[in-house]
Design a protein around this motif. Structure first.
Motif, PDB file in Angstrom:
ATOM      1  N   VAL A 191       0.847  -1.207   0.000  1.00  0.00           N
ATOM      2  CA  VAL A 191       0.000   0.000   0.000  1.00  0.00           C
ATOM      3  C   VAL A 191       0.874   1.245   0.000  1.00  0.00           C
ATOM      4  CG1 VAL A 191      -1.740   1.301   1.299  1.00  0.00           C
ATOM      5  CG2 VAL A 191      -1.909  -1.191   1.137  1.00  0.00           C
ATOM      6  N   GLU A 192       1.964   1.204   0.760  1.00  0.00           N
ATOM      7  CA  GLU A 192       2.897   2.329   0.835  1.00  0.00           C
ATOM      8  C   GLU A 192       3.573   2.557  -0.523  1.00  0.00           C
ATOM      9  OE1 GLU A 192       5.479   5.178   3.062  1.00  0.00           O
ATOM     10  OE2 GLU A 192       3.389   4.593   2.878  1.00  0.00           O
ATOM     11  N   ILE A 193       3.926   1.466  -1.205  1.00  0.00           N
ATOM     12  CA  ILE A 193       4.565   1.581  -2.528  1.00  0.00           C
ATOM     13  C   ILE A 193       3.619   2.292  -3.497  1.00  0.00           C
ATOM     14  CG2 ILE A 193       5.572   0.349  -4.503  1.00  0.00           C
ATOM     15  CD1 ILE A 193       6.109  -2.016  -2.544  1.00  0.00           C
ATOM     16  N   LEU A 194       2.354   1.886  -3.524  1.00  0.00           N
ATOM     17  CA  LEU A 194       1.366   2.490  -4.425  1.00  0.00           C
ATOM     18  C   LEU A 194       1.214   3.985  -4.137  1.00  0.00           C
ATOM     19  CD1 LEU A 194      -1.279  -0.375  -4.282  1.00  0.00           C
ATOM     20  CD2 LEU A 194       0.085   0.233  -6.277  1.00  0.00           C
ATOM     21  N   ARG A 195       1.167   4.332  -2.860  1.00  0.00           N
ATOM     22  CA  ARG A 195       1.042   5.748  -2.470  1.00  0.00           C
ATOM     23  C   ARG A 195       2.247   6.549  -2.950  1.00  0.00           C
ATOM     24  NH1 ARG A 195       2.779   9.225   1.160  1.00  0.00           N
ATOM     25  NH2 ARG A 195       4.067   7.727   2.300  1.00  0.00           N
ATOM     26  N   LEU A 196       3.443   5.985  -2.748  1.00  0.00           N
ATOM     27  CA  LEU A 196       4.672   6.695  -3.128  1.00  0.00           C
ATOM     28  C   LEU A 196       4.806   6.827  -4.642  1.00  0.00           C
ATOM     29  CD1 LEU A 196       7.101   5.030  -0.538  1.00  0.00           C
ATOM     30  CD2 LEU A 196       6.317   7.405  -0.516  1.00  0.00           C
ATOM     31  N   ILE A 197       4.419   5.795  -5.390  1.00  0.00           N
ATOM     32  CA  ILE A 197       4.482   5.868  -6.863  1.00  0.00           C
ATOM     33  C   ILE A 197       3.585   6.991  -7.369  1.00  0.00           C
ATOM     34  CG2 ILE A 197       3.825   4.684  -9.007  1.00  0.00           C
ATOM     35  CD1 ILE A 197       4.907   2.087  -7.782  1.00  0.00           C
ATOM     36  N   SER A 198       2.413   7.166  -6.749  1.00  0.00           N
ATOM     37  CA  SER A 198       1.480   8.212  -7.199  1.00  0.00           C
ATOM     38  C   SER A 198       2.051   9.614  -7.002  1.00  0.00           C
ATOM     39  CB  SER A 198       0.138   8.087  -6.472  1.00  0.00           C
ATOM     40  OG  SER A 198       0.296   8.428  -5.103  1.00  0.00           O
ATOM     41  N   GLU A 199       3.066   9.757  -6.145  1.00  0.00           N
ATOM     42  CA  GLU A 199       3.686  11.064  -5.890  1.00  0.00           C
ATOM     43  C   GLU A 199       4.875  11.346  -6.809  1.00  0.00           C
ATOM     44  OE1 GLU A 199       4.837  11.270  -1.789  1.00  0.00           O
ATOM     45  OE2 GLU A 199       2.819  10.876  -1.044  1.00  0.00           O
ATOM     46  N   LEU A 200       5.365  10.327  -7.534  1.00  0.00           N
ATOM     47  CA  LEU A 200       6.591  10.498  -8.330  1.00  0.00           C
ATOM     48  C   LEU A 200       6.386  11.400  -9.541  1.00  0.00           C
ATOM     49  CD1 LEU A 200       7.900   6.804  -8.300  1.00  0.00           C
ATOM     50  CD2 LEU A 200       8.752   8.705  -6.918  1.00  0.00           C
ATOM     51  N   GLU A 201       7.377  12.258  -9.796  1.00  0.00           N
ATOM     52  CA  GLU A 201       7.355  13.165 -10.957  1.00  0.00           C
ATOM     53  C   GLU A 201       8.218  12.559 -12.065  1.00  0.00           C
ATOM     54  OE1 GLU A 201       5.690  16.024 -10.975  1.00  0.00           O
ATOM     55  OE2 GLU A 201       5.199  16.280  -8.853  1.00  0.00           O
ATOM     56  N   SER A 202       8.026  13.027 -13.307  1.00  0.00           N
ATOM     57  CA  SER A 202       8.822  12.506 -14.420  1.00  0.00           C
ATOM     58  C   SER A 202      10.292  12.901 -14.276  1.00  0.00           C
ATOM     59  CB  SER A 202       8.281  12.999 -15.763  1.00  0.00           C
ATOM     60  OG  SER A 202       8.415  14.399 -15.856  1.00  0.00           O
ATOM     61  N   VAL A 203      11.147  12.124 -14.877  1.00  0.00           N
ATOM     62  CA  VAL A 203      12.603  12.322 -14.808  1.00  0.00           C
ATOM     63  C   VAL A 203      13.015  13.333 -15.867  1.00  0.00           C
ATOM     64  CG1 VAL A 203      14.835  11.141 -15.055  1.00  0.00           C
ATOM     65  CG2 VAL A 203      12.914   9.980 -13.938  1.00  0.00           C
ATOM     66  N   SER A 204      13.999  14.157 -15.554  1.00  0.00           N
ATOM     67  CA  SER A 204      14.488  15.186 -16.480  1.00  0.00           C
ATOM     68  C   SER A 204      14.813  14.589 -17.853  1.00  0.00           C
ATOM     69  CB  SER A 204      15.743  15.841 -15.891  1.00  0.00           C
ATOM     70  OG  SER A 204      16.339  16.705 -16.827  1.00  0.00           O
ATOM     71  N   GLY A 205      14.218  15.191 -18.914  1.00  0.00           N
ATOM     72  CA  GLY A 205      14.503  14.753 -20.280  1.00  0.00           C
ATOM     73  C   GLY A 205      13.829  13.472 -20.691  1.00  0.00           C
ATOM     74  N   ARG A 206      12.938  12.954 -19.842  1.00  0.00           N
ATOM     75  CA  ARG A 206      12.174  11.753 -20.175  1.00  0.00           C
ATOM     76  C   ARG A 206      10.704  12.139 -20.234  1.00  0.00           C
ATOM     77  NH1 ARG A 206      17.578  10.991 -19.617  1.00  0.00           N
ATOM     78  NH2 ARG A 206      18.155   8.830 -19.933  1.00  0.00           N
ATOM     79  N   PHE A 207      10.174  12.314 -21.435  1.00  0.00           N
ATOM     80  CA  PHE A 207       8.800  12.778 -21.657  1.00  0.00           C
ATOM     81  C   PHE A 207       8.511  14.006 -20.797  1.00  0.00           C
ATOM     82  CE2 PHE A 207       4.448  12.590 -22.966  1.00  0.00           C
ATOM     83  CZ  PHE A 207       4.450  11.809 -24.108  1.00  0.00           C
ATOM     84  N   GLN A 208       9.454  14.931 -20.830  1.00  0.00           N
ATOM     85  CA  GLN A 208       9.336  16.182 -20.072  1.00  0.00           C
ATOM     86  C   GLN A 208       8.608  17.187 -20.966  1.00  0.00           C
ATOM     87  OE1 GLN A 208      13.178  17.767 -19.076  1.00  0.00           O
ATOM     88  NE2 GLN A 208      12.397  19.097 -17.470  1.00  0.00           N
ATOM     89  N   TYR A 209       7.502  17.734 -20.498  1.00  0.00           N
ATOM     90  CA  TYR A 209       6.741  18.579 -21.420  1.00  0.00           C
ATOM     91  C   TYR A 209       6.397  19.943 -20.839  1.00  0.00           C
ATOM     92  CZ  TYR A 209       2.397  17.141 -18.996  1.00  0.00           C
ATOM     93  OH  TYR A 209       1.426  16.915 -18.056  1.00  0.00           O
TER      94      TYR A 209
END
Length: 487
Positions: free
Chosen positions: A314-332
């Motif tokens: 459950v903690e993993i799912l919560r933390l994944i939902s907070e992650l931002e995209s990585v610089s230069g990887r589908f950065q828009y």
């Protein structure tokens, strides 16, 4: 300072001339860095052979020389160690010299053609958010918990790796996530490291300027899994046909992830928009700010690693939902005039295809998709026509331009890309050698709601031309041009 015989532990030695019961200050494979009482390791590189610099190293103060072939004349007072492989010897010596730091943390290696940087960086971010001290060794940056160092290679040399791992030990780092490139594996840079786990993302056309064939490229990746210990885990993407190949000879505990087939970690894309992804992941729904099916794979791999390392689901799912995209990887960036510009590192045919297909799956088809793309010089030339074919088939307009031409003539590279364009797509393409002008032209061509993809360089903040690096940032430039147009 260390005893030479201690840092030679585990090294396969053919012959020794002189004493190994001597104190040495440091180890290096670059004769220019050698100082008094150092050990020089003569590495046979792709362009330079360290054996040609043994004499220089001794003049600079080397007390011992590790080599595969002894010099014709041996200098007095110098210890010579003849070994099977100096690159493997260096890896063991580096680990021993720094106190085998990989054994004091949980080191996870991520290998594959695409996704290595995203997976390692997001794992670093996730474990930081979970409250751990974390390390990162990636193409973009090196992190020793909160301290950042500049990255020079996707996988650094074994001395540099162990130096950073020792710094991580000193900082109390518990987990380290590391990109493992095919070059790094082939050159034994990761040899002698104690991995807790290995991840395989995918395999596609790349680095065939270095590897003699795709089969060799695949087998080099596979050798990383072959050397994982029994207590480690191997997590592979089995939607890629090479996933199961990676597991053929591994002693590690094996796990799989996929979107299309049954796996230990299975994801399904429920919604795919520019605002993010809605996924079903092992019966749990998850919203992520990341975009595209290729990121659905990355998220599934991240979920699997975090689960295998013992975090609560459950903690993993919560933390994944907070992650931002990585610089230069589908950065828009979306301009005030509603033009969307996307910057992505896609520099292989597979990565470019993934990004373009993702954009096409989201867009309404009433807008233009303008792609700016090139290929690097002095690198795999066989992929250039394929890049041209994919870009022109999946975009409404394409500008072929320079990437990092290095020592090649940019126009020659562009001509090779153009050869892949099919006749029905000729009218879509233009070529502008100057990358800055190409990006500016794309911005001028775009109207409201159109999409611009600038592919190939991603996070890079330079352009490499004839041995020199010039400041160049795709994301910064496209943002500035879009703002100028709105004034």
């Amino acid at each position: 300072m260390a005893q030479l015989k201690d840092i030679l532990y585990k090294v396969t030695i053919n012959a020794v001339t002189g004493s190994t019961s001597i104190d040495v200050n440091n180890i290096d494979f670059d004769s220019r860095n050698i100082k008094d009482n150092d050990v020089f390791v003569a590495i046979k590189g792709t362009t330079v052979d360290g054996h040609d610099f043994v004499e220089v190293a001794i003049k600079n103060g080397a007390k011992a020389v590790v080599c595969e072939t002894l010099p014709l004349e041996l200098a007095d007072g110098i210890t010579y160690i003849e070994v099977e492989s100096t690159s493997k010897a260096l890896a063991f010596m580096a680990a021993n010299f720094y106190g085998n730091p990989s054994e004091n943390l949980k080191l996870i290696g991520v290998t594959g053609t695409n996704g290595k940087t995203t997976v390692t960086t997001l794992l670093y971010d996730l474990f930081k958010k979970a409250g751990f001290k974390v390390g990162l060794l990636s193409t973009v940056r090196v992190m020793v918990d909160n301290k950042e160092y500049k990255a020079t290679h996707t996988t650094p040399d074994s001395l540099t790796i162990n130096k950073y791992l020792k710094l991580m030990n000193d900082e109390g780092v518990e987990f380290c996530f590391m990109e493992v490139s095919s070059h790094g594996i082939h050159q034994n840079r990761t040899f002698g490291l104690q991995f807790e786990g290995g991840v395989f993302t995918n395999l596609s056309h790349d680095h065939l300027d270095y590897h003699s064939s795709f089969a060799e490229y695949r087998d080099v990746k596979k050798s990383f899994f072959d050397h994982l210990p029994k207590q480690a885990f191997a997590l592979v993407n089995i939607d890629d046909k090479n996933g199961l190949v990676m597991l053929q000879n591994t002693q590690a505990k094996t796990y799989t992830y996929a979107l299309k087939t049954y796996a230990d970690y299975k994801a399904q894309v429920l919604e795919n928009e520019f605002s993010g992804l809605l996924l079903k992941l092992n019966d749990n729904e998850l919203w992520s700010k990341l975009i595209g099916s290729f990121n659905a794979y990355n998220i599934t791999a991240i979920y699997g690693v975090a689960d295998l390392l013992g975090l609560e689901k459950v903690e993993i799912l919560r933390l994944i939902s907070e992650l931002e995209s990585v610089s230069g990887r589908f950065q828009y960036v979306i301009s005030e005039g509603r033009i969307t510009a996307i910057v992505d590192y896609a520099h292989t045919p597979d990565a470019l295809k993934n990004v373009l297909e993702t954009i096409n799956s989201i867009r309404t088809k009433n807008e233009e998709l303008i792609t700016v793309v090139g290929c690097g010089g002095n690198r795999d030339k066989t992929k250039r026509p394929t890049m041209g074919q994919i870009a022109s088939a999946l975009s409404t307009k394409v500008i072929f331009t320079s990437d990092n031409p290095r020592n090649e003539v940019p126009e020659t590279i562009i001509e090779a890309i153009e050869k892949g364009v099919e006749p029905q797509n000729f009218k879509k393409i233009i070529s502008i050698t100057d990358r800055k002008q190409a990006i500016k032209t794309a911005c001028q061509m775009a109207n409201s709601k159109d999409i611009i993809l600038i592919a190939g360089k991603g996070h890079e903040t330079y352009q490499e031309i004839k041995g020199e690096r010039f400041d160049f940032d795709d994301y910064k430039l496209v943002t500035e041009f879009l703002k100028q147009m709105e004034k």
